[in-house]
Design an enzyme around this catalytic site. Structure first.
Site, PDB file in Angstrom:
ATOM      1  N   MET A 135     -40.477 -31.270 -14.995  1.00 55.42           N
ATOM      2  CA  MET A 135     -39.344 -31.591 -15.780  1.00 55.42           C
ATOM      3  C   MET A 135     -39.854 -31.430 -17.504  1.00 55.42           C
ATOM      4  SD  MET A 135     -39.203 -35.584 -15.763  1.00 55.42           S
ATOM      5  CE  MET A 135     -39.279 -35.856 -14.101  1.00 55.42           C
ATOM      6  N   CYS A 136     -38.867 -31.270 -18.215  1.00 60.03           N
ATOM      7  CA  CYS A 136     -39.227 -30.806 -19.776  1.00 60.03           C
ATOM      8  C   CYS A 136     -39.954 -29.636 -19.812  1.00 60.03           C
ATOM      9  CB  CYS A 136     -39.606 -31.996 -20.264  1.00 60.03           C
ATOM     10  SG  CYS A 136     -39.997 -32.017 -22.038  1.00 60.03           S
ATOM     11  N   ILE A 137     -41.230 -29.669 -20.526  1.00 63.07           N
ATOM     12  CA  ILE A 137     -42.215 -28.399 -20.514  1.00 63.07           C
ATOM     13  C   ILE A 137     -42.944 -28.277 -19.591  1.00 63.07           C
ATOM     14  CG2 ILE A 137     -43.779 -29.753 -21.923  1.00 63.07           C
ATOM     15  CD1 ILE A 137     -42.297 -26.166 -22.587  1.00 63.07           C
ATOM     16  N   THR A 194     -35.669 -29.891 -14.454  1.00 64.26           N
ATOM     17  CA  THR A 194     -34.931 -30.403 -15.161  1.00 64.26           C
ATOM     18  C   THR A 194     -35.224 -30.164 -16.573  1.00 64.26           C
ATOM     19  OG1 THR A 194     -32.997 -31.945 -15.593  1.00 64.26           O
ATOM     20  CG2 THR A 194     -35.353 -32.607 -15.383  1.00 64.26           C
TER      21      THR A 194
END
Length: 221
Positions: A135-137, A194
């Site tokens: 998720m995220c980076i 996500t």
């Protein structure tokens, strides 16, 4: 009861794991009845950031595993102990630590290096057909690992215009835009991603996307 490995990268958004993302991951996994095991590399962080000022703390150093243990309440193991054969799924919360300590994407972009232990772990999960949820980076690290093996993945690092998209695309991956409360599913490669705090704007919004990611990863497991 599915067993899930969660790889952390320190403690704190600017130099480690994003705390909200990490804790929401653990919460949603626990609510779903998963057995959770946390891991982190036993090495020094790239640097230490003063989170009050948003500036580097000169002359300080911190250990990724020791810092991540704060999130896991001490229930954490070094990444050397993580074996794909022992688990049904792998999840990687974001935060800049994922792009600084798990890989060097924050510094080197598409030419980044990935922690060798993480590289092997992700490849072992992939080859076993077990789902991976960055998720995220963190999708940048997963995309780089698989791109180096000639595998094209589909992931999200937030909005289509996010600067990270250029780097992920340059690796050879497909980086697609996604709402914070939604997920991108690469059915072929069994990767669920996500945006989380790549988009924000609040913990409530981020929670919705992470819950969906956890649910989909466990379904795929």
């Amino acid at each position: 009861m599915p067993k899930v490995a969660v790889v952390l990268s320190g403690s704190g958004v600017y130099d480690g794991s994003e705390l909200h993302e990490a804790i929401l991951t653990l919460l949603h996994l626990d609510e779903a009845g998963a057995e959770i095991h946390c891991f982190a590399p036993d090495k020094e962080q790239l640097h230490v950031i003063n989170h009050l000022k948003g500036e580097p703390s000169e002359g300080q150093s911190r250990n990724v595993l020791v810092e991540a243990a704060r999130i896991a309440r001490g229930q954490i193991q070094p990444l050397t102990d993580a074996k794909a054969a022992d688990f049904d799924a792998l999840i990687l919360p974001g935060g800049y630590g994922a792009a600084k300590n798990l890989c060097t994407f924050a510094i080197d972009g598409a030419n980044c290096e990935v922690d060798p232990l993480l590289r092997q772990l992700v490849l072992d999960f992939y080859r076993a057909g077990k789902p991976i949820g960055p998720m995220c980076i963190a999708p940048a690290a997963v995309a780089k690992i698989l791109a180096d093996e000639g595998i094209t993945t589909t992931v999200t690092v937030g909005a289509a215009e996010d600067p990270a998209v250029e780097g992920v695309t340059a690796m050879g991956a497909r980086a697609v835009g996604c709402r914070v409360d939604d997920i991108v599913v690469d059915e072929v490669n069994r990767i669920v991603s996500t945006p989380a705090y790549q988009l924000g704007p609040s913990i409530a919004h981020v929670s919705k996307g992470i819950r969906k990611l956890v649910q989909k990863v466990l379904e795929m497991a």
